[in-house]
Each structure stands twice: as C-alpha cells, then as structure tokens.
Design an enzyme around this catalytic site. Structure first.
Site, PDB file in Angstrom:
ATOM      1  N   ARG A 165     -66.168  23.985  24.886  1.00 21.29           N
ATOM      2  CA  ARG A 165     -67.379  24.681  24.424  1.00 21.29           C
ATOM      3  C   ARG A 165     -67.223  26.209  24.379  1.00 21.29           C
ATOM      4  O   ARG A 165     -68.169  26.957  24.637  1.00 21.29           O
ATOM      5  CB  ARG A 165     -68.579  24.340  25.321  1.00 21.29           C
ATOM      6  CG  ARG A 165     -68.915  22.883  25.375  1.00 21.29           C
ATOM      7  CD  ARG A 165     -69.473  22.359  24.060  1.00 21.29           C
ATOM      8  NE  ARG A 165     -69.848  20.965  24.200  1.00 21.29           N
ATOM      9  CZ  ARG A 165     -69.031  19.948  23.934  1.00 21.29           C
ATOM     10  NH1 ARG A 165     -67.815  20.163  23.454  1.00 21.29           N
ATOM     11  NH2 ARG A 165     -69.434  18.702  24.087  1.00 21.29           N
ATOM     12  N   SER A 215     -77.384  18.838  24.680  1.00 23.64           N
ATOM     13  CA  SER A 215     -77.018  18.879  26.103  1.00 23.64           C
ATOM     14  C   SER A 215     -77.326  20.265  26.656  1.00 23.64           C
ATOM     15  O   SER A 215     -76.825  21.264  26.142  1.00 23.64           O
ATOM     16  CB  SER A 215     -75.530  18.593  26.285  1.00 23.64           C
ATOM     17  OG  SER A 215     -75.258  17.267  25.934  1.00 23.64           O
ATOM     18  N   GLU A 287     -75.000  24.952  28.798  1.00 18.08           N
ATOM     19  CA  GLU A 287     -74.176  24.889  27.583  1.00 18.08           C
ATOM     20  C   GLU A 287     -74.928  25.619  26.461  1.00 18.08           C
ATOM     21  O   GLU A 287     -74.342  26.216  25.564  1.00 18.08           O
ATOM     22  CB  GLU A 287     -73.962  23.421  27.204  1.00 18.08           C
ATOM     23  CG  GLU A 287     -73.195  23.239  25.900  1.00 18.08           C
ATOM     24  CD  GLU A 287     -72.750  21.814  25.668  1.00 18.08           C
ATOM     25  OE1 GLU A 287     -72.391  21.123  26.658  1.00 18.08           O
ATOM     26  OE2 GLU A 287     -72.747  21.374  24.512  1.00 18.08           O
TER      27      GLU A 287
HETATM   28  C1  FAD Z   1     -79.604  16.336  19.300  1.00 16.69           C
HETATM   29  C2  FAD Z   1     -78.385  17.193  19.544  1.00 16.69           C
HETATM   30  C3  FAD Z   1     -77.158  16.584  19.781  1.00 16.69           C
HETATM   31  C4  FAD Z   1     -76.024  17.367  20.012  1.00 16.69           C
HETATM   32  N1  FAD Z   1     -74.815  16.741  20.234  1.00 16.69           N
HETATM   33  C5  FAD Z   1     -73.719  17.486  20.436  1.00 16.69           C
HETATM   34  C6  FAD Z   1     -72.444  16.853  20.653  1.00 16.69           C
HETATM   35  O1  FAD Z   1     -72.306  15.645  20.637  1.00 16.69           O
HETATM   36  N2  FAD Z   1     -71.373  17.657  20.852  1.00 16.69           N
HETATM   37  C7  FAD Z   1     -71.470  19.019  20.853  1.00 16.69           C
HETATM   38  O2  FAD Z   1     -70.443  19.701  21.043  1.00 16.69           O
HETATM   39  N3  FAD Z   1     -72.656  19.647  20.657  1.00 16.69           N
HETATM   40  C8  FAD Z   1     -73.774  18.909  20.447  1.00 16.69           C
HETATM   41  N4  FAD Z   1     -74.973  19.540  20.236  1.00 16.69           N
HETATM   42  C9  FAD Z   1     -75.057  21.015  20.277  1.00 16.69           C
HETATM   43  C10 FAD Z   1     -74.900  21.725  18.922  1.00 16.69           C
HETATM   44  O3  FAD Z   1     -75.287  20.879  17.864  1.00 16.69           O
HETATM   45  C11 FAD Z   1     -73.473  22.214  18.708  1.00 16.69           C
HETATM   46  O4  FAD Z   1     -73.092  23.162  19.679  1.00 16.69           O
HETATM   47  C12 FAD Z   1     -73.305  22.829  17.302  1.00 16.69           C
HETATM   48  O5  FAD Z   1     -71.954  23.016  17.057  1.00 16.69           O
HETATM   49  C13 FAD Z   1     -74.029  24.165  17.147  1.00 16.69           C
HETATM   50  O6  FAD Z   1     -74.014  24.516  15.784  1.00 16.69           O
HETATM   51  P1  FAD Z   1     -75.162  25.396  15.149  1.00 16.69           P
HETATM   52  O7  FAD Z   1     -74.815  25.658  13.747  1.00 16.69           O
HETATM   53  O8  FAD Z   1     -76.482  24.769  15.399  1.00 16.69           O
HETATM   54  O9  FAD Z   1     -75.007  26.729  16.017  1.00 16.69           O
HETATM   55  P2  FAD Z   1     -76.166  27.616  16.654  1.00 16.69           P
HETATM   56  O10 FAD Z   1     -76.907  26.809  17.659  1.00 16.69           O
HETATM   57  O11 FAD Z   1     -76.946  28.277  15.605  1.00 16.69           O
HETATM   58  O12 FAD Z   1     -75.282  28.691  17.434  1.00 16.69           O
HETATM   59  C14 FAD Z   1     -74.528  28.284  18.570  1.00 16.69           C
HETATM   60  C15 FAD Z   1     -73.538  29.400  18.929  1.00 16.69           C
HETATM   61  O13 FAD Z   1     -72.582  29.518  17.903  1.00 16.69           O
HETATM   62  C16 FAD Z   1     -72.581  30.841  17.370  1.00 16.69           C
HETATM   63  N5  FAD Z   1     -72.355  30.738  15.944  1.00 16.69           N
HETATM   64  C17 FAD Z   1     -73.033  30.001  15.039  1.00 16.69           C
HETATM   65  N6  FAD Z   1     -72.498  30.152  13.815  1.00 16.69           N
HETATM   66  C18 FAD Z   1     -71.473  31.006  13.954  1.00 16.69           C
HETATM   67  C19 FAD Z   1     -70.523  31.587  13.052  1.00 16.69           C
HETATM   68  N7  FAD Z   1     -70.517  31.305  11.746  1.00 16.69           N
HETATM   69  N8  FAD Z   1     -69.597  32.468  13.546  1.00 16.69           N
HETATM   70  C20 FAD Z   1     -69.583  32.775  14.863  1.00 16.69           C
HETATM   71  N9  FAD Z   1     -70.442  32.265  15.760  1.00 16.69           N
HETATM   72  C21 FAD Z   1     -71.374  31.396  15.305  1.00 16.69           C
HETATM   73  C22 FAD Z   1     -73.939  31.423  17.710  1.00 16.69           C
HETATM   74  O14 FAD Z   1     -73.900  32.837  17.792  1.00 16.69           O
HETATM   75  C23 FAD Z   1     -74.190  30.786  19.068  1.00 16.69           C
HETATM   76  O15 FAD Z   1     -73.501  31.493  20.068  1.00 16.69           O
HETATM   77  C24 FAD Z   1     -76.123  18.775  20.004  1.00 16.69           C
HETATM   78  C25 FAD Z   1     -77.372  19.398  19.757  1.00 16.69           C
HETATM   79  C26 FAD Z   1     -78.487  18.601  19.530  1.00 16.69           C
HETATM   80  C27 FAD Z   1     -79.806  19.285  19.247  1.00 16.69           C
END
Ligand code: FAD
Length: 299
Positions: A165, A215, A287
């Site tokens: 992560r 999570s 996380e």
């Molecule tokens: C129902 C649910 C289930 C989930 N299951 C999982 C799972 O199985 N495994 C898992 O790992 N995660 C899971 N997650 C967490 C989440 O979906 C992941 O961490 C996902 O990768 C975040 O992507 P996002 O686009 O929503 O990022 P955001 O939430 O918008 O941002 C997360 C972080 O990434 C950074 N970020 C976003 N885009 C960029 C970019 N282009 N360049 C640099 N930094 C950036 C942001 O600044 C922030 O620090 C889950 C979440 C939910 C709500």
C-alpha cells in the site's frame, strides 16, 4: 487565476469520494490533457498553495473543512486506454474495472482481481492496490510521472518502489499520468467468468452498496490477526459514532449510514485504534489517506 484552464473554485469533494463526506476544494481541476495539469500545478506552486491528486476517492477521508489548495482529479476525463504490440497503455483516470474488461476484450489478463477495487489506475498505482494476492504492479513496465518541479519523467518498475500500500509517488508527491502493462495472454470467456466470480465474492464478503472507504486499517502483519478480526475481538462490530458505523459484513470497513461527517469517521477510527491498542498492544495504522486531516490517533 482565470488564466489557468478549467480550474474551478470551491468545489464540493464529498461526491468525489466513496464515503461521500468532506468539505470543498478551494481549487479543483478535472484535466483532459497533461498540459492542463502542468499549468495548474505550476500555478499552485507559484501561489504557495498545497496541491494534491485524487482519483475516485475510494481510499480518501476528506476533512469537513475541505482542502485549502488545488485538487487535481484524474478520473473520467483522463481515462484513455490503447493497445500496441500486446501491451496495454492506460491513463491514470481509467477505472480499474474498465482496465480489466478492456484488457480481456484484447484477450489480455492477469489483473482480474482488480475488477472489484473501485479506484482508478492512478490511485491503484499510488497505493499499490492488491486483491487476491495480485498487485497492480503485476506486469507493470513503466509509467510517466509529473514531479512537483513540473518535469514529466518516465519511471521504470523499479523506480516506483512498490511496497504494501505504498510507492515512491507518496514519498515524492509524484503525479502518475499513465503507464504500460505487459499482461498475460488469456482466454477471454474464462477471464470474464472469473470476473463474475470475483464480483460475487465481493458482494458476499464486503459492503458494496453503501458509502464506505474500503479497508480502514492496514493488516498489522506478523503473528497478529487481521485488522477486521482485531476489531471484532474488541467487540466493536456495529459500533457507531454519529452516522459512521463499523460494517456488520466486514469489521475493517466503516460505512456512512447517512449524514456521517469526516469527524464522525475520524472519531470512530480513533476509538477502534484505542480499543485494539489497549487490549492487544497492537497499533493499527490507517490504510485510508486523509485530505486536509491526519487520519487516526497522532503517531
Ligand atoms: C468498497 C471498497 C473496496 C476496496 N477494495 C480494495 C482492495 O481489494 N484492495 C485495495 O488495495 N484497495 C481497495 N480499496 C481501496 C481503494 O479502492 C484503492 O486504494 C484504490 O486504488 C484507490 O484508487 P482511487 O482512484 O480511488 O484513489 P483515491 O482514493 O482518490 O486516492 C488514494 C491515494 O492515491 C493518490 N492518487 C490518486 N491518483 C493518483 C495519481 N494519478 N498520481 C499520484 N497519486 C494518486 C491520492 O493522492 C491518495 O493519496 C477498496 C475501497 C473500497 C471503497
């Protein structure tokens, strides 16, 4: 300010997060080109404003006060994908589910478990998202990153320093623009069947139809039980603060029952950390990432 293309002011962030909480961004950009991003980030730096990047907000807790600087949201507008010489080229804003399905359309797979992660490619790379022991870094070759100094660089797989992560993007405030994956050649119907199976698994095990941040805590690792199990062991399943509640389906998920504030969620996170620490001596690290606030107990 008006000279910065497409930057808007005072835009509510709650609708751009899966928890559906949080205040506004003072400045907000949904770019369509790299040039727009570079221009806006240059402007924010020159103004001395903080800036950050978000994707689908599925791992974010945004403060009720919002964010006092520029938020660059890379989602639907920056979501191109193309295929060349058996490789996938994906932009940061592409939804992970789309990445998986588009890959399978070209009989390219291996990342199927990402289908249930509701984020973007950029968010997944930044977080090194994983599911069912498959990480987004699987098959990853290289990606373009905008550095805080305005330079766009190409980083190799090693340059990203993928960890649990965490990647170098967080250490150096790199903005991931796009990347290249060498996926496995797979049977398309078998891949799509696996996708359906994985979606069913999610629906059974996790709250999928309510606002949540996924999570909440990292698993502590070592000999310790998983974060969700620790929360159950301290009797905190269904614990509520305001509109925030520990999910009945999966204790490591906090759901927004309706009307939750970021302060409710933050208070619940601190309470869970305190209970687990006092009972087991284990510090559960969030996380979830805070925007405009530091999530959880002070470190
Ligand atoms: C129902 C649910 C289930 C989930 N299951 C999982 C799972 O199985 N495994 C898992 O790992 N995660 C899971 N997650 C967490 C989440 O979906 C992941 O961490 C996902 O990768 C975040 O992507 P996002 O686009 O929503 O990022 P955001 O939430 O918008 O941002 C997360 C972080 O990434 C950074 N970020 C976003 N885009 C960029 C970019 N282009 N360049 C640099 N930094 C950036 C942001 O600044 C922030 O620090 C889950 C979440 C939910 C709500």
């Amino acid at each position: 300010m008006n000279s910065v293309a497409n930057v808007r002011q005072d835009v509510a962030l709650a609708p751009f997060t899966t928890w559906q909480v949080g205040g506004p961004a003072r400045y907000f950009l949904e770019p369509t080109t790299v040039e727009e991003i570079v221009q806006a980030v240059d402007w924010a730096r020159a103004e001395g404003l903080p800036w950050t990047t978000i994707g689908r907000g599925s791992n974010l807790l945004v403060s009720d006060e919002g964010f006092p600087g520029l938020v660059v949201r890379l989602a639907n507008n920056f979501a191109g994908v193309r295929f060349a010489e058996g490789k996938m080229h994906a932009q940061a804003g592409l939804a992970l589910a789309q990445m998986v399905v588009k890959g399978l359309e070209h009989s390219l797979g291996g990342l199927e478990p990402m289908v249930g992660v509701p984020g973007t490619v950029g968010g997944a790379v930044a977080m090194n998202a994983s599911a069912h022991h498959v990480e987004i870094s699987k098959g990853f070759i290289e990606g373009r990153v905008l550095r805080p100094n305005g330079q766009v660089e190409t980083w190799s797989f090693d340059d990203f320093r993928f960890q649990y992560r965490h990647t170098r993007l967080h250490d150096e405030q790199g903005l991931f623009l796009d990347g290249v994956w060498q996926l496995d050649v797979v049977d398309k119907p078998a891949g799509l069947a696996r996708v359906r199976e994985l979606q069913q698994w999610r629906n059974q095990k996790q709250p999928t139809n309510v606002p949540t941040g996924g999570s909440t805590f990292r698993n502590p690792g070592g000999e310790h039980p998983a974060a969700g199990a620790l929360i159950e062991l301290v009797g905190a399943k269904n614990l509520k603060v305001g509109g925030a509640e520990v999910s009945e389906k999966h204790a490591n998920f906090i759901i927004n029952r309706g009307g939750a504030t970021a302060a409710d969620i933050q208070a619940l996170i601190c309470e869970l950390q305190t209970r687990v620490r006092d009972r087991f001596g284990v510090v559960m690290h969030p996380e979830v990432i805070g925007l405009g606030l530091a999530v959880g107990l002070p470190r």
